[in-house]
Design a protein around this motif. Structure first.
Motif, PDB file in Angstrom:
ATOM      1  N   ASP A 195       5.780  -4.395  -7.987  1.00 56.24           N
ATOM      2  CA  ASP A 195       6.328  -3.524  -6.161  1.00 56.24           C
ATOM      3  C   ASP A 195       6.162  -4.965  -5.606  1.00 56.24           C
ATOM      4  O   ASP A 195       5.097  -5.303  -5.008  1.00 56.24           O
ATOM      5  CB  ASP A 195       4.718  -2.955  -6.652  1.00 56.24           C
ATOM      6  CG  ASP A 195       4.945  -2.335  -4.379  1.00 56.24           C
ATOM      7  OD1 ASP A 195       5.950  -2.398  -4.128  1.00 56.24           O
ATOM      8  OD2 ASP A 195       4.186  -1.646  -4.566  1.00 56.24           O
ATOM      9  N   VAL A 196       7.428  -4.915  -5.678  1.00 57.62           N
ATOM     10  CA  VAL A 196       7.566  -6.966  -4.776  1.00 57.62           C
ATOM     11  C   VAL A 196       7.943  -6.598  -3.190  1.00 57.62           C
ATOM     12  O   VAL A 196       7.941  -6.809  -2.362  1.00 57.62           O
ATOM     13  CB  VAL A 196       9.376  -7.359  -4.805  1.00 57.62           C
ATOM     14  CG1 VAL A 196       9.386  -8.157  -5.850  1.00 57.62           C
ATOM     15  CG2 VAL A 196      10.650  -5.946  -3.954  1.00 57.62           C
ATOM     16  N   CYS A 197       7.350  -5.107  -2.751  1.00 58.82           N
ATOM     17  CA  CYS A 197       6.743  -4.478  -0.956  1.00 58.82           C
ATOM     18  C   CYS A 197       6.026  -4.786  -1.405  1.00 58.82           C
ATOM     19  O   CYS A 197       5.313  -5.256   0.079  1.00 58.82           O
ATOM     20  CB  CYS A 197       7.154  -2.990  -0.865  1.00 58.82           C
ATOM     21  SG  CYS A 197       9.065  -2.344  -0.959  1.00 58.82           S
ATOM     22  N   GLY A 198       5.128  -5.626  -1.996  1.00 65.02           N
ATOM     23  CA  GLY A 198       3.353  -6.067  -1.663  1.00 65.02           C
ATOM     24  C   GLY A 198       3.398  -7.157  -1.297  1.00 65.02           C
ATOM     25  O   GLY A 198       2.142  -7.747  -1.910  1.00 65.02           O
ATOM     26  N   LEU A 199       4.712  -8.313  -1.419  1.00 68.12           N
ATOM     27  CA  LEU A 199       4.297  -9.448  -1.588  1.00 68.12           C
ATOM     28  C   LEU A 199       4.611  -9.624  -0.310  1.00 68.12           C
ATOM     29  O   LEU A 199       5.021  -9.293   0.330  1.00 68.12           O
ATOM     30  CB  LEU A 199       5.455 -10.112  -2.213  1.00 68.12           C
ATOM     31  CG  LEU A 199       5.756  -9.760  -3.776  1.00 68.12           C
ATOM     32  CD1 LEU A 199       7.156 -10.397  -4.217  1.00 68.12           C
ATOM     33  CD2 LEU A 199       4.643 -10.042  -4.487  1.00 68.12           C
ATOM     34  N   LYS A 200       4.039 -10.969   0.095  1.00 65.02           N
ATOM     35  CA  LYS A 200       4.513 -11.706   2.004  1.00 65.02           C
ATOM     36  C   LYS A 200       5.677 -11.495   2.316  1.00 65.02           C
ATOM     37  O   LYS A 200       6.743 -12.019   1.895  1.00 65.02           O
ATOM     38  CB  LYS A 200       3.841 -12.740   1.228  1.00 65.02           C
ATOM     39  CG  LYS A 200       2.483 -13.731   0.917  1.00 65.02           C
ATOM     40  CD  LYS A 200       2.201 -14.256   1.720  1.00 65.02           C
ATOM     41  CE  LYS A 200       2.663 -15.592   1.428  1.00 65.02           C
ATOM     42  NZ  LYS A 200       2.164 -17.105   2.315  1.00 65.02           N
ATOM     43  N   ARG A 201       5.411 -10.930   3.119  1.00 67.15           N
ATOM     44  CA  ARG A 201       7.107 -10.836   3.972  1.00 67.15           C
ATOM     45  C   ARG A 201       6.680 -11.442   5.550  1.00 67.15           C
ATOM     46  O   ARG A 201       8.055 -11.136   5.794  1.00 67.15           O
ATOM     47  CB  ARG A 201       7.177  -9.325   4.283  1.00 67.15           C
ATOM     48  CG  ARG A 201       7.426  -8.590   2.686  1.00 67.15           C
ATOM     49  CD  ARG A 201       7.904  -7.271   2.342  1.00 67.15           C
ATOM     50  NE  ARG A 201       7.222  -6.548   3.641  1.00 67.15           N
ATOM     51  CZ  ARG A 201       7.797  -5.796   4.991  1.00 67.15           C
ATOM     52  NH1 ARG A 201       8.842  -6.039   5.436  1.00 67.15           N
ATOM     53  NH2 ARG A 201       6.766  -4.710   5.933  1.00 67.15           N
ATOM     54  N   GLY A 202       5.925 -11.933   5.826  1.00 64.63           N
ATOM     55  CA  GLY A 202       6.221 -13.025   7.207  1.00 64.63           C
ATOM     56  C   GLY A 202       5.789 -11.717   7.553  1.00 64.63           C
ATOM     57  O   GLY A 202       5.480 -10.628   7.915  1.00 64.63           O
ATOM     58  N   VAL A 203       4.952 -12.322   9.176  1.00 64.98           N
ATOM     59  CA  VAL A 203       5.004 -11.835  10.388  1.00 64.98           C
ATOM     60  C   VAL A 203       5.389 -12.128  11.337  1.00 64.98           C
ATOM     61  O   VAL A 203       6.492 -12.753  11.435  1.00 64.98           O
ATOM     62  CB  VAL A 203       3.030 -11.857  10.340  1.00 64.98           C
ATOM     63  CG1 VAL A 203       2.281 -11.468   9.697  1.00 64.98           C
ATOM     64  CG2 VAL A 203       2.965 -13.414  11.557  1.00 64.98           C
ATOM     65  N   LEU A 204       6.267 -11.378  12.395  1.00 66.10           N
ATOM     66  CA  LEU A 204       7.252 -11.740  13.668  1.00 66.10           C
ATOM     67  C   LEU A 204       6.982 -13.128  14.517  1.00 66.10           C
ATOM     68  O   LEU A 204       8.070 -13.592  14.330  1.00 66.10           O
ATOM     69  CB  LEU A 204       7.243 -10.323  14.487  1.00 66.10           C
ATOM     70  CG  LEU A 204       7.468  -8.689  14.212  1.00 66.10           C
ATOM     71  CD1 LEU A 204       6.763  -8.026  15.171  1.00 66.10           C
ATOM     72  CD2 LEU A 204       8.898  -9.316  13.353  1.00 66.10           C
ATOM     73  N   ALA A 205       5.351 -13.097  14.532  1.00 68.09           N
ATOM     74  CA  ALA A 205       5.439 -14.405  14.388  1.00 68.09           C
ATOM     75  C   ALA A 205       5.896 -16.170  13.661  1.00 68.09           C
ATOM     76  O   ALA A 205       6.181 -16.724  14.681  1.00 68.09           O
ATOM     77  CB  ALA A 205       4.207 -14.352  15.287  1.00 68.09           C
ATOM     78  N   TYR A 206       5.505 -15.601  11.801  1.00 69.79           N
ATOM     79  CA  TYR A 206       5.701 -16.315  11.317  1.00 69.79           C
ATOM     80  C   TYR A 206       6.420 -15.987  10.020  1.00 69.79           C
ATOM     81  O   TYR A 206       6.235 -15.651   8.842  1.00 69.79           O
ATOM     82  CB  TYR A 206       4.790 -16.995  10.781  1.00 69.79           C
ATOM     83  CG  TYR A 206       3.920 -17.903  12.119  1.00 69.79           C
ATOM     84  CD1 TYR A 206       4.378 -19.371  12.455  1.00 69.79           C
ATOM     85  CD2 TYR A 206       2.896 -17.401  12.978  1.00 69.79           C
ATOM     86  CE1 TYR A 206       3.522 -20.378  13.379  1.00 69.79           C
ATOM     87  CE2 TYR A 206       1.650 -17.919  14.239  1.00 69.79           C
ATOM     88  CZ  TYR A 206       2.071 -19.097  14.143  1.00 69.79           C
ATOM     89  OH  TYR A 206       2.251 -19.617  15.180  1.00 69.79           O
ATOM     90  N   PRO A 207       8.090 -15.878  10.938  1.00 71.70           N
ATOM     91  CA  PRO A 207       8.603 -14.215   9.472  1.00 71.70           C
ATOM     92  C   PRO A 207       8.852 -15.473   8.112  1.00 71.70           C
ATOM     93  O   PRO A 207       9.281 -15.321   6.818  1.00 71.70           O
ATOM     94  CB  PRO A 207       9.729 -14.908   9.549  1.00 71.70           C
ATOM     95  CG  PRO A 207       9.957 -15.873  11.220  1.00 71.70           C
ATOM     96  CD  PRO A 207       8.653 -15.654  11.708  1.00 71.70           C
ATOM     97  N   ASP A 208       8.672 -17.070   8.667  1.00 66.08           N
ATOM     98  CA  ASP A 208       9.035 -18.038   7.429  1.00 66.08           C
ATOM     99  C   ASP A 208       8.158 -17.970   5.969  1.00 66.08           C
ATOM    100  O   ASP A 208       7.646 -18.593   4.835  1.00 66.08           O
ATOM    101  CB  ASP A 208       8.807 -19.052   7.385  1.00 66.08           C
ATOM    102  CG  ASP A 208       7.790 -19.904   8.798  1.00 66.08           C
ATOM    103  OD1 ASP A 208       7.648 -18.962   9.353  1.00 66.08           O
ATOM    104  OD2 ASP A 208       7.528 -20.781   9.134  1.00 66.08           O
ATOM    105  N   GLU A 209       6.924 -17.624   7.107  1.00 60.05           N
ATOM    106  CA  GLU A 209       5.699 -16.834   5.882  1.00 60.05           C
ATOM    107  C   GLU A 209       5.770 -16.343   4.894  1.00 60.05           C
ATOM    108  O   GLU A 209       4.974 -15.189   4.955  1.00 60.05           O
ATOM    109  CB  GLU A 209       3.963 -17.209   6.608  1.00 60.05           C
ATOM    110  CG  GLU A 209       3.905 -18.232   7.136  1.00 60.05           C
ATOM    111  CD  GLU A 209       2.744 -18.397   8.458  1.00 60.05           C
ATOM    112  OE1 GLU A 209       1.847 -17.568   8.656  1.00 60.05           O
ATOM    113  OE2 GLU A 209       2.101 -19.245   8.530  1.00 60.05           O
ATOM    114  N   SER A 210       6.713 -15.826   4.210  1.00 56.15           N
ATOM    115  CA  SER A 210       7.070 -15.273   3.317  1.00 56.15           C
ATOM    116  C   SER A 210       7.435 -15.389   1.386  1.00 56.15           C
ATOM    117  O   SER A 210       6.899 -17.070   1.745  1.00 56.15           O
ATOM    118  CB  SER A 210       8.324 -14.489   3.300  1.00 56.15           C
ATOM    119  OG  SER A 210       9.821 -15.310   3.506  1.00 56.15           O
ATOM    120  N   ALA A 211       7.196 -15.129   0.753  1.00 55.01           N
ATOM    121  CA  ALA A 211       6.912 -15.001  -0.685  1.00 55.01           C
ATOM    122  C   ALA A 211       8.409 -15.318  -0.527  1.00 55.01           C
ATOM    123  O   ALA A 211       9.700 -15.048  -0.434  1.00 55.01           O
ATOM    124  CB  ALA A 211       6.801 -14.415  -1.512  1.00 55.01           C
TER     125      ALA A 211
END
Length: 204
Positions: free
Chosen positions: A104-120
């Motif tokens: 379920d890749v929807c459960g992976l890190k997707r970042g946050v608006l302030a730091y969208p690069d903090e995603s998987a």
């Protein structure tokens, strides 16, 4: 279990730098297919030598990772050689999987608006990828658009589950949040699709 022989430190550094440049170029030009050199380290690991090369390039002591359905000691071996840390799927920076894995890749890190690069970033193994039509039954055609693409381009993948594509599209529907993908096939072809890319798919 596949054994990969270990290169010298200077050889590994040179190969890592070259591969990192290749990945950056592919990430800035979604749909472009490049060729990877296989790793020749002495790693007892259940990943292809091309995926091992990507892992040795991306992993270090500052990031976390997970290998989906790790059947042996692959994760602990990568920890030793890269100093990266293991983390649960919903918390890790890099996910190594196959296109037919149930995740379920929807459960992976997707970042946050302030730091969208903090995603998987998902490093996804497939059987074959190409920019021209493949003739295997069940091949998926992706039509890509977005930054780095002039109009549209097409990518053909053999060995990816349709449900995974649906989950991936859902995970990336709120740009700039989303997940970056690196596809690697069994012949060492690589293609990157960042979260800024929109896509539609068709099973051939």
């Amino acid at each position: 279990m596949t054994t990969h022989s270990l290169p010298t430190i200077s050889e590994q550094e040179s190969a890592t730098q070259e591969l990192f440049r290749t990945l950056l170029d592919c990430m800035s030009r979604p749909g472009k297919i490049a060729k990877l050199a296989p790793s020749n380290g002495v790693l007892e690991i259940d990943l292809t030598p091309y995926v091992v090369s990507v892992a040795l390039t991306l992993l270090d002591q500052e990031v976390t990772f997970q290998i989906v359905h790790d059947k042996g000691s692959s994760s602990s071996t990568l920890q030793v050689y890269t100093m990266a840390s293991l983390a649960p799927l919903n918390q890790c920076d890099f996910v190594f999987m196959h296109g037919t894995d149930s995740v379920d890749v929807c459960g992976l890190k997707r970042g946050v608006l302030a730091y969208p690069d903090e995603s998987a970033t998902v490093v996804c193994s497939v059987n074959q990828l190409s920019d021209s039509k493949l003739y295997q039954s069940g091949t998926t055609k992706l039509t890509l658009s977005g930054p780095g693409i002039k109009d549209q381009c097409q990518l053909f993948l053999d060995g990816i589950d349709e449900q995974l594509l649906s989950l991936w599209q859902r995970a990336n529907q709120e740009y700039p949040l989303g997940i970056d993908w690196i596809f690697v096939d069994e012949m060492g072809n690589v293609c990157c699709i960042p979260r800024s890319t929109q896509f539609a798919w068709e099973v051939m």
